[in-house]
Structures are given as structure tokens and as C-alpha cells.
Design a protein around this motif. Structure first.
Motif, PDB file in Angstrom:
ATOM      1  N   UNK A  55      57.903  18.896  28.363  1.00  0.00           N
ATOM      2  CA  UNK A  55      57.906  20.292  27.932  1.00  0.00           C
ATOM      3  C   UNK A  55      56.495  20.824  28.118  1.00  0.00           C
ATOM      4  N   UNK A  56      56.393  22.055  28.589  1.00  0.00           N
ATOM      5  CA  UNK A  56      55.095  22.708  28.784  1.00  0.00           C
ATOM      6  C   UNK A  56      55.217  24.154  28.317  1.00  0.00           C
ATOM      7  N   UNK A  57      54.075  24.809  28.220  1.00  0.00           N
ATOM      8  CA  UNK A  57      54.065  26.241  27.920  1.00  0.00           C
ATOM      9  C   UNK A  57      53.002  26.904  28.777  1.00  0.00           C
ATOM     10  N   UNK A  58      53.303  28.123  29.190  1.00  0.00           N
ATOM     11  CA  UNK A  58      52.337  28.883  29.990  1.00  0.00           C
ATOM     12  C   UNK A  58      51.169  29.327  29.122  1.00  0.00           C
ATOM     13  N   UNK A  59      49.994  29.359  29.709  1.00  0.00           N
ATOM     14  CA  UNK A  59      48.787  29.769  28.997  1.00  0.00           C
ATOM     15  C   UNK A  59      48.920  31.183  28.439  1.00  0.00           C
ATOM     16  N   UNK A  84      49.923  25.095  30.831  1.00  0.00           N
ATOM     17  CA  UNK A  84      49.758  25.186  32.277  1.00  0.00           C
ATOM     18  C   UNK A  84      49.670  26.645  32.709  1.00  0.00           C
ATOM     19  N   UNK A  85      49.157  26.837  33.924  1.00  0.00           N
ATOM     20  CA  UNK A  85      49.177  28.181  34.488  1.00  0.00           C
ATOM     21  C   UNK A  85      50.473  28.349  35.282  1.00  0.00           C
ATOM     22  N   UNK A  86      50.633  29.474  35.938  1.00  0.00           N
ATOM     23  CA  UNK A  86      51.872  29.766  36.650  1.00  0.00           C
ATOM     24  C   UNK A  86      52.205  28.820  37.781  1.00  0.00           C
ATOM     25  N   UNK A  87      51.209  28.095  38.293  1.00  0.00           N
ATOM     26  CA  UNK A  87      51.450  27.145  39.378  1.00  0.00           C
ATOM     27  C   UNK A  87      51.638  25.716  38.876  1.00  0.00           C
ATOM     28  N   UNK A 117      48.040  13.867  35.616  1.00  0.00           N
ATOM     29  CA  UNK A 117      47.943  14.903  36.644  1.00  0.00           C
ATOM     30  C   UNK A 117      47.851  14.288  38.034  1.00  0.00           C
ATOM     31  N   UNK A 118      48.272  15.083  39.021  1.00  0.00           N
ATOM     32  CA  UNK A 118      48.108  14.702  40.413  1.00  0.00           C
ATOM     33  C   UNK A 118      46.734  15.128  40.896  1.00  0.00           C
ATOM     34  N   UNK A 119      46.445  14.893  42.157  1.00  0.00           N
ATOM     35  CA  UNK A 119      45.127  15.217  42.713  1.00  0.00           C
ATOM     36  C   UNK A 119      44.837  16.717  42.677  1.00  0.00           C
ATOM     37  N   UNK A 120      45.862  17.542  42.598  1.00  0.00           N
ATOM     38  CA  UNK A 120      45.703  18.996  42.537  1.00  0.00           C
ATOM     39  C   UNK A 120      45.584  19.513  41.101  1.00  0.00           C
ATOM     40  N   UNK A 121      45.468  18.591  40.150  1.00  0.00           N
ATOM     41  CA  UNK A 121      45.374  18.892  38.715  1.00  0.00           C
ATOM     42  C   UNK A 121      46.641  19.528  38.149  1.00  0.00           C
ATOM     43  N   UNK A 122      47.756  19.349  38.854  1.00  0.00           N
ATOM     44  CA  UNK A 122      49.035  19.815  38.327  1.00  0.00           C
ATOM     45  C   UNK A 122      49.620  18.709  37.455  1.00  0.00           C
TER      46      UNK A 122
END
Length: 129
Positions: free
Chosen positions: A87-91, A113-116, A44-49
Motif C-alpha cells: 500500500x502506498x499514498x501519493x505525496x 510516492x510521487x505520481x511516477x 527500491x529499484x535503481x530508479x528509486x521507485x
């Protein structure tokens, strides 16, 4: 498996998942993967993305394909050896959707992940049953 359950309800929380910062070394990634007994580290980056993942498969390819000395590899940022477009999936997605993605991609772990794009957790194939 219930079709109406969300992925978030089955995801492992971040406290139970190997999460490392973007600048973390390969050694740090290996330590976290070992500590949590999972074959993936979420980067993750500093923004937790979520910015990438490092998997056991990435490590195998690294060891077979690089001629650098091991000490040099261990201090290199883990992201250099991982996948920057995982690959990711929305919560909010369904458990069925997650199972489908994992089957199609032939993967065991799927970041949630969330929408952001902020990391929420991780779904492991065994958590979907």
C-alpha cells in the motif's frame, strides 16, 4: 489533524527511513530497520521507485514458516520475503486520506510516492497526529 495538510508535509524523509536496494540481503534490511528503529524497510529499484517493503510481520512469518538455516536466509535478497505490492499514498494526498488508508489496512507505516512511483518518504501513524 489538519485536513488540508499534505502527506508530504508529515512524511519522514528518506534519510530517516530504512531504504534498501532491490538486491539487498535480508541481513542488510535487518541492519537498516534496526538503525532507524522502524518496523519496515522500503525496497527500491535503481530508479528509486518503490518495488516492495519488508515488515516486522514478514520477518515473523519468515522465521515461523521457513526451515532454511539462518545464515542462508540472511544472504537471501530481502524482497523474497517482503511484499511486492505494498500500500502506498501519493505525496499530494491529505493527511486524512493517509490516516484512513492506514486504519483500513491496519498498518502503522505507509510509503509516500510521487505520481511516477518514486519513493519520497514514509508516513508513520504517529506523524499524522
Amino acid at each position: 489533524m489538519s485536513n488540508n495538510q499534505t502527506v508530504e508535509s508529515r512524511a519522514l524523509p528518506l534519510s530517516n527511513v530504512p531504504v534498501i536496494q532491490l538486491d539487498a540481503s535480508l541481513k542488510k534490511a535487518l541492519d537498516k530497520m534496526t538503525e532507524h528503529r522502524l518496523g519496515i524497510a522500503l525496497i527500491v529499484g535503481s530508479d528509486n521507485k518503490l518495488v516492495g517493503v519488508l515488515t516486522d510481520g514478514d520477518l515473523r512469518r519468515l522465521l515461523l514458516g521457513h526451515q532454511s538455516p539462518l545464515p542462508e536466509l540472511l544472504i537471501t535478497p530481502a524482497i523474497n520475503f517482503g511484499t511486492r505490492t505494498p500500500s502506498v499514498i501519493l505525496a499530494s494526498a491529505s493527511v486524512t486520506e493517509a490516516a484512513t488508508v492506514m486504519a483500513q489496512k491496519e498498518i502503522w507505516d505507509l510509503p509516500v510516492v510521487d505520481g511516477s512511483g518514486k519513493l519520497i518518504g514514509l508516513v508513520h501513524r504517529h506523524n499524522l497526529n
